[in-house]
Each structure stands twice: as structure tokens, then as C-alpha cells.
Scaffold this active site. Structure first.
Site, mmCIF file in Angstrom:
data_model
loop_
_atom_site.group_PDB
_atom_site.id
_atom_site.type_symbol
_atom_site.label_atom_id
_atom_site.label_comp_id
_atom_site.label_asym_id
_atom_site.label_seq_id
_atom_site.Cartn_x
_atom_site.Cartn_y
_atom_site.Cartn_z
ATOM 1 N N ARG A 158 16.331 -86.199 -53.981
ATOM 2 C CA ARG A 158 16.642 -85.327 -55.340
ATOM 3 C C ARG A 158 16.298 -84.000 -55.323
ATOM 4 O O ARG A 158 15.561 -83.303 -56.167
ATOM 5 C CB ARG A 158 16.039 -86.313 -56.518
ATOM 6 C CG ARG A 158 16.735 -87.389 -57.013
ATOM 7 C CD ARG A 158 18.108 -87.632 -57.241
ATOM 8 N NE ARG A 158 18.335 -86.758 -58.327
ATOM 9 C CZ ARG A 158 18.556 -86.990 -59.687
ATOM 10 N NH1 ARG A 158 18.378 -88.377 -60.061
ATOM 11 N NH2 ARG A 158 18.848 -86.170 -60.649
ATOM 12 N N GLU A 253 29.518 -82.745 -60.213
ATOM 13 C CA GLU A 253 28.436 -83.858 -61.007
ATOM 14 C C GLU A 253 28.261 -83.487 -62.469
ATOM 15 O O GLU A 253 28.427 -82.511 -62.960
ATOM 16 C CB GLU A 253 27.167 -83.828 -60.555
ATOM 17 C CG GLU A 253 27.152 -84.331 -58.961
ATOM 18 C CD GLU A 253 25.688 -84.428 -58.410
ATOM 19 O OE1 GLU A 253 25.002 -85.243 -59.201
ATOM 20 O OE2 GLU A 253 25.339 -83.729 -57.430
#
Length: 303
Positions: A158, A253
Site C-alpha cells: 500500500r 482510482e
């Protein structure tokens, strides 16, 4: 509307002199209650309200104490949670708090979705996560850690550094990332979740015109990635009229804060039949469309 609901709401709302008082009431209520039940924690996570770890001591005549006293005749705490949350949500709506704030921005986001015919958001996940997601909703990596929910994560690194957020794509999966994860273990089965676009204007979202791990995005402020102008930037270079609902960059995103309730999930798409998803209330659809390179899939899409 239930008579008890109207009575309690009217009593409490009269005690909330302004928006600040209403916000204090909601923060206190959710902060006290989040330790009691996953239902309440899920509500708080998708409310747009920031709870506090240590709620203050309250006077006996405070709105929160009065609220609890009004609910006592209706049953024990656990049996009145649903009513309690409905009343808190009504206060939020009335005063424009949390996810009910910034209505002009939210309406513009909804208009953009209608103009571009955006009908779904996309999230891919390992098949073994699907039952839990349908049961308790889709959670961020951080929130799953809070509730000790051991989901099989896609990206352990991440590098967007926003582990409190859930990554979605608009209209089609991030094909590069989806292909990468599928190649790591070709025996692993995957599912694609189609999620209602209403998430974009009903929950707290950030909009990233490219992969959120890109340095230009991971270092950007939340403020710069919020709102209808940030959403429009996903499509700025998209000139193909037949692709209005697809961002220019296939790795663009949407990041959603903490928790997406399961009722936003519209369908489950798999590329092959699997016994692991047998018996679900939402029957999986077999369709390889979302499991391909985006350019190939769109160029060969059957209209």
C-alpha cells in the site's frame, strides 16, 4: 413514521441549538456507542463523522443523556440500536453533518455520473473474501485490522499510504494491477464486485487520476483530491465519446473512507464457476469481460 421516532427526534432536535451542538451530539453518541457493536462501528465508519477515543463526561441534562433516557422504555441498548442509529442519521440529515454535508458538491458529482452514464464502480478481491464482504461490508485495511478481520489482502505494501481507504475503479478494473496479482498465484480465484456509483456522492471519497501509489498522488493533500473537480480530472483527456464512463488512465482510482456497506454491492462477477461462492443470496455472474486488458475488452465489447 413511528410515533416514538418522531417524539424522540423532536425532543432532541429542540435541544440542539445550532449545527455545532448537533455535531457535538452526534460525535458523542457515536464515540460512546462504537465500542458496543459492529453495526454501530460500521455506521460510524461510513457516516463521515470522526469519532473520538475518549468521549467527555456529560451533564445529566445533556442531549446525549436525555436521548439515552428516552430510549430506556423501548428496551435494552442492543434491542434499540437500529432505532438509535436511525435517529442519529436523521439529526445528521437535518443539520447537514458528515456524509450529508457539502450537498452542492455531492449533487454535482451525481450529475457528472448521470452525464457520463457511470453505472458501476469496481473492486476486485480474492474469492474467499466475498462471503464476509457480503455479510459485513467492504472495509479498508486499517478497519479490518481494528475489528481483527483477517481478509486476504491484494496489496500488502500500500504505497499510497492511505490504508484507511478502500480502492475502487470507475467502470472497469485497474487492469494492470489485476493482471499483476493474478499472475503472482495463478491458482488463486478472484471475484469482481460491481458497486453502485451512489458511493461517490453518498460516502466520503477521494479521486485519483492515476494510480494512488504514484508519488504525485500519494504526496497530494486530501483536499486536492476531493470534490467534483477532482472527479472530472479522471476524464480530462478522454476524447472518445463512446467511452465517457471510463477514466482516461486505466489505473485511475477512487478511494473511499474506511467502510462501504454491503447494500451498495450490485453484483459479483467471476470468470469461471466456483463452488466457494455457492448458495450466496447474490448469485455470481460468469463473465470474462472484466478479466482482460481494458483496451482489448472495450474494443471488443458487444453492445
Amino acid at each position: 413514521m413511528d410515533r416514538n421516532f418522531v417524539k424522540i427526534f423532536n425532543v432532541i432536535n429542540l435541544m440542539l441549538s445550532d449545527k455545532n451542538a448537533a455535531l457535538e451530539f452526534v460525535i458523542n453518541e457515536l464515540s460512546f456507542a462504537t465500542k458496543s457493536s459492529l453495526v454501530v462501528r460500521n455506521f460510524a465508519k461510513s457516516s463521515g463523522i470522526t469519532v473520538v477515543d475518549e468521549p467527555p463526561l456529560l451533564d445529566l441534562d445533556s442531549p446525549n443523556i436525555v436521548f439515552s433516557n428516552l430510549l430506556v422504555p423501548l428496551g435494552a441498548f442492543q434491542s434499540t440500536i437500529e432505532l438509535r442509529l436511525q435517529l442519529i442519521e436523521e439529526v445528521m440529515k437535518y443539520h447537514g453533518l458528515g456524509k450529508y454535508g457539502n450537498q452542492d458538491i455531492r449533487e454535482r458529482i451525481r450529475d457528472i455520473c448521470l452525464e457520463r452514464d457511470i453505472t458501476e464502480l469496481i473492486h476486485f478481491t480474492k474469492v474467499q473474501n466475498v462471503r464476509s464482504i457480503l455479510d459485513i461490508g467492504l472495509n479498508s485495511k486499517d478497519y479490518n485490522g481494528e475489528i481483527a478481520k483477517k481478509h486476504k489482502v491484494n496489496d500488502s505494501g500500500r504505497f499510497d499510504y492511505r490504508t484507511h481507504m478502500i480502492s475502487l475503479s470507475v467502470s472497469y478494473p485497474n487492469d494492470k494491477m489485476f493482471y499483476k496479482y493474478r499472475q503472482i498465484d495463478t491458482s488463486q480465484k478472484w471475484a469482481v464486485l460491481s458497486i453502485s456509483p451512489s458511493v461517490l456522492w453518498e460516502l466520503e471519497c477521494l479521486f485519483c487520476p492515476t494510480n494512488a501509489a504514484n508519488a504525485s498522488i500519494s504526496s497530494a493533500s486530501d483536499e486536492s483530491l476531493y470534490g467534483f473537480e477532482a472527479l472530472e480530472r479522471l476524464f480530462f483527456q478522454q476524447t472518445n465519446k463512446s467511452r465517457l464512463c471510463y477514466p482516461y488512465d486505466s489505473q485511475a482510482e477512487v478511494l473511499v473512507n474506511s467502510h462501504i456497506p454491503s447494500h451498495y454491492i450490485q453484483s459479483i462477477i467471476v470468470d469461471q464457476e466456483t463452488d466457494e461462492l455457492a448458495g450466496l443470496s447474490l448469485k455470481p455472474i460468469i463473465n470474462p469481460f472484466y478479466y482482460q486488458n481494458r483496451e482489448y475488452a472495450l474494443n471488443n465489447k458487444v453492445l
